[in-house]
Motif scaffolding. Structure first.
Motif, PDB file in Angstrom:
ATOM      1  N   LYS A   1       8.181   7.966   8.980  1.00 27.57           N
ATOM      2  CA  LYS A   1       7.418   7.847  10.225  1.00 27.57           C
ATOM      3  C   LYS A   1       7.044   9.222  10.792  1.00 27.57           C
ATOM      4  O   LYS A   1       6.168   9.319  11.665  1.00 27.57           O
ATOM      5  N   SER A   2       7.677  10.273  10.289  1.00 24.79           N
ATOM      6  CA  SER A   2       7.342  11.624  10.731  1.00 24.79           C
ATOM      7  C   SER A   2       5.934  11.973  10.237  1.00 24.79           C
ATOM      8  O   SER A   2       5.746  12.308   9.074  1.00 24.79           O
ATOM      9  N   THR A   3       4.960  11.891  11.132  1.00 27.59           N
ATOM     10  CA  THR A   3       3.563  12.123  10.747  1.00 27.59           C
ATOM     11  C   THR A   3       2.992  13.395  11.373  1.00 27.59           C
ATOM     12  O   THR A   3       1.798  13.645  11.274  1.00 27.59           O
ATOM     13  N   ASN A   4       3.843  14.193  12.024  1.00 29.37           N
ATOM     14  CA  ASN A   4       3.388  15.477  12.563  1.00 29.37           C
ATOM     15  C   ASN A   4       4.578  16.435  12.607  1.00 29.37           C
ATOM     16  O   ASN A   4       5.732  16.034  12.458  1.00 29.37           O
ATOM     17  N   LEU A   5       4.279  17.696  12.794  1.00 25.37           N
ATOM     18  CA  LEU A   5       5.333  18.710  12.783  1.00 25.37           C
ATOM     19  C   LEU A   5       6.349  18.503  13.894  1.00 25.37           C
ATOM     20  O   LEU A   5       7.553  18.690  13.706  1.00 25.37           O
ATOM     21  N   HIS A   6       5.871  18.125  15.079  1.00 22.07           N
ATOM     22  CA  HIS A   6       6.772  17.946  16.212  1.00 22.07           C
ATOM     23  C   HIS A   6       7.837  16.905  15.898  1.00 22.07           C
ATOM     24  O   HIS A   6       9.017  17.079  16.233  1.00 22.07           O
ATOM     25  N   SER A   7       7.446  15.827  15.236  1.00 23.88           N
ATOM     26  CA  SER A   7       8.390  14.773  14.889  1.00 23.88           C
ATOM     27  C   SER A   7       9.455  15.292  13.919  1.00 23.88           C
ATOM     28  O   SER A   7      10.657  15.064  14.099  1.00 23.88           O
ATOM     29  N   MET A   8       9.021  15.996  12.878  1.00 25.28           N
ATOM     30  CA  MET A   8       9.971  16.533  11.907  1.00 25.28           C
ATOM     31  C   MET A   8      10.925  17.524  12.559  1.00 25.28           C
ATOM     32  O   MET A   8      12.147  17.469  12.357  1.00 25.28           O
TER      33      MET A   8
END
Length: 449
Positions: free
Chosen positions: A319-326
């Motif tokens: 579900k991590s689809t952007n850098l902020h999420s990761m």
């Protein structure tokens, strides 16, 4: 509700877009005996409503009481521009459903963590509000259950949905965080922030906004809203104080023990703190909240434990689809030097400096796949050198990870699949991507003696 006629009985309502929310809106409109018209790029079979193409001339269909816009449709779509010129109200599917719903409402938005927090909040209030239902951008569209006797709904609301909505009159709203995302649609971080804050009933002193200490101090505090604001964070003085060492969350009503909370990572303690404040604000009893903390199962593809092979634990965070999420998930990850991180896919328009800082802090290995290799490999390679592996796709990359582990080159205790990119270069969606990862883990597990 603003923008709504007193009754939709017999009124012509145009639904623009035949996706999940559009179809739900059509079902609701038919139940309310409106004259529903679907405007879509193609006709949908077995649908007993009038169909028009996207090249429709709205003036030929007048009178039109309302247009319900699907969130994927651009605000500059020709039909929307025609509607504005003809003064036809345009609303979201969520706003349509809200006009017919009579229960309590909690809304959840933010760049990351929305789905987990929506499900978690629904779980934490379930003892006090039996039948509480999660929906919106997760699970059921709001229009599919707004007419049912649901005592409390918790809605995940994306910036696209909120951008199209007028005041939703929620009892409690949650804004988890804010980072660069969807800028191809919103054009700037300020526009993105404005879309997110549409979730707040800011002039209502009975409304409670739950948000993070960082976001509150940086942006929301300056707006002078009259609603209640409850803050979560790790600093003293917050309404919910998170202690990662003690695994507790302290509010004015209770000190919650989170030792048996099953989701890993400091970002999930943030999600738990937000959910606790929302549950308290809506009227859930602290003892009931505490009793449910340890029984939450989490959601697939969101920091999901995927199994173990060769002494290595696998985490599926597709579900991590952007850098902020990761970065939110791995910033507090223990033993990063013994971690093999899988990144890649179709990158979004985000600054890469935070990625460089994170990798320089001591990640062990990185596998980079998909379209991100073109722009990210030159950034990562000077930091990691030979500890960066490139692959066309996940299957090829997994084979390289196996070889590195079995040969003793890569001494790791965890493999974390947190791509930080969209999935569309190789997969239909993040779910398909996550399922592929789970299959590869399962295959590896079966190979081990």
């Amino acid at each position: 509700m603003k923008n709504f006629p007193t009754s939709l009985l017999g009124q012509r309502v145009l639904v623009l877009g035949g996706g999940v929310s559009g179809m739900a809106a059509l079902r609701l409109l038919k139940e309310r005996q409106a004259n529903a018209v679907l405007c879509n790029s193609e006709a949908l079979p077995d649908l007993n409503v009038t169909f028009v193409g996207e090249d429709v001339i709205l003036a030929d269909l007048l009178p039109i009481a309302l247009i319900v816009k699907s969130p994927g449709i651009s605000p500059t779509h020709p039909v929307i521009l025609q509607a504005h010129s003809l003064a036809i109200p345009v609303v979201s599917e969520v706003e349509l459903a809200r006009a017919f719903y009579s229960g309590k409402l909690i809304g959840v938005t933010g760049t990351d963590g929305k789905s987990t927090t929506t499900s978690l909040t629904t779980h934490l209030v379930s003892s006090d509000f039996p039948g509480a239902t999660a929906g919106g951008n997760i699970g059921l569209a709001f229009s599919d259950f707004c007419l049912k006797p649901v005592p409390l709904s918790v809605l995940e609301l994306s910036s696209y949905q909120l951008e199209d909505s007028g005041p939703l009159e929620l009892n409690v709203s949650i804004i988890l965080n804010l980072a660069s995302d969807h800028l191809e649609r919103h054009k700037s971080l300020d526009n993105y922030f404005e879309a997110k804050t549409r979730i707040v009933d800011h002039s209502n002193p009975r409304h409670t906004l739950v948000t993070s200490s960082k976001l509150f101090k940086e942006r929301i505090q300056k707006l002078g809203w009259s609603c209640k604001i409850s803050i979560f964070g790790r600093e003293a003085g917050n309404d919910a104080i998170i202690s990662e060492e003690e695994r507790t969350i302290k509010t004015a009503k209770a000190i919650y023990d989170a030792k048996n909370f099953p989701l890993p990572g400091g970002h999930n303690l943030d999600n738990l703190a937000a959910s606790i404040l929302a549950a308290e604000a809506i009227g859930a009893k602290p003892e009931n909240i505490q009793g449910l903390i340890g029984t939450f199962k989490g959601l697939p593809h969101r920091f999901q434990y995927a199994g173990k092979a060769a002494g290595i634990s696998f985490i599926n965070d597709s579900k991590s689809t952007n850098l902020h999420s990761m970065l939110a998930g791995l910033s507090t990850w223990k033993d990063k030097k013994a971690t093999f991180l899988i990144l890649g896919g179709r990158p979004k328009a985000e600054p890469l400096e935070p990625l460089k800082e994170f990798l320089a802090s001591g990640i062990g290995w990185v596998l980079l796949i998909g379209e991100a290799r073109e722009t990210w490999a030159p950034v990562i390679s000077p930091i990691l050198g030979s500890h960066l592996i490139l692959a066309d796709n996940l299957e090829e990359g997994f084979a390289q990870i196996k070889n590195a582990v079995r040969s003793g080159i890569a001494r790791v205790t965890s493999v974390v699949f947190s791509p930080a990119c969209a999935s569309f270069d190789l997969y239909k969606n993040f779910e398909e991507r996550g399922e592929h990862f789970l299959k590869l883990v399962s295959d590896w597990t079966r190979e081990e003696p």
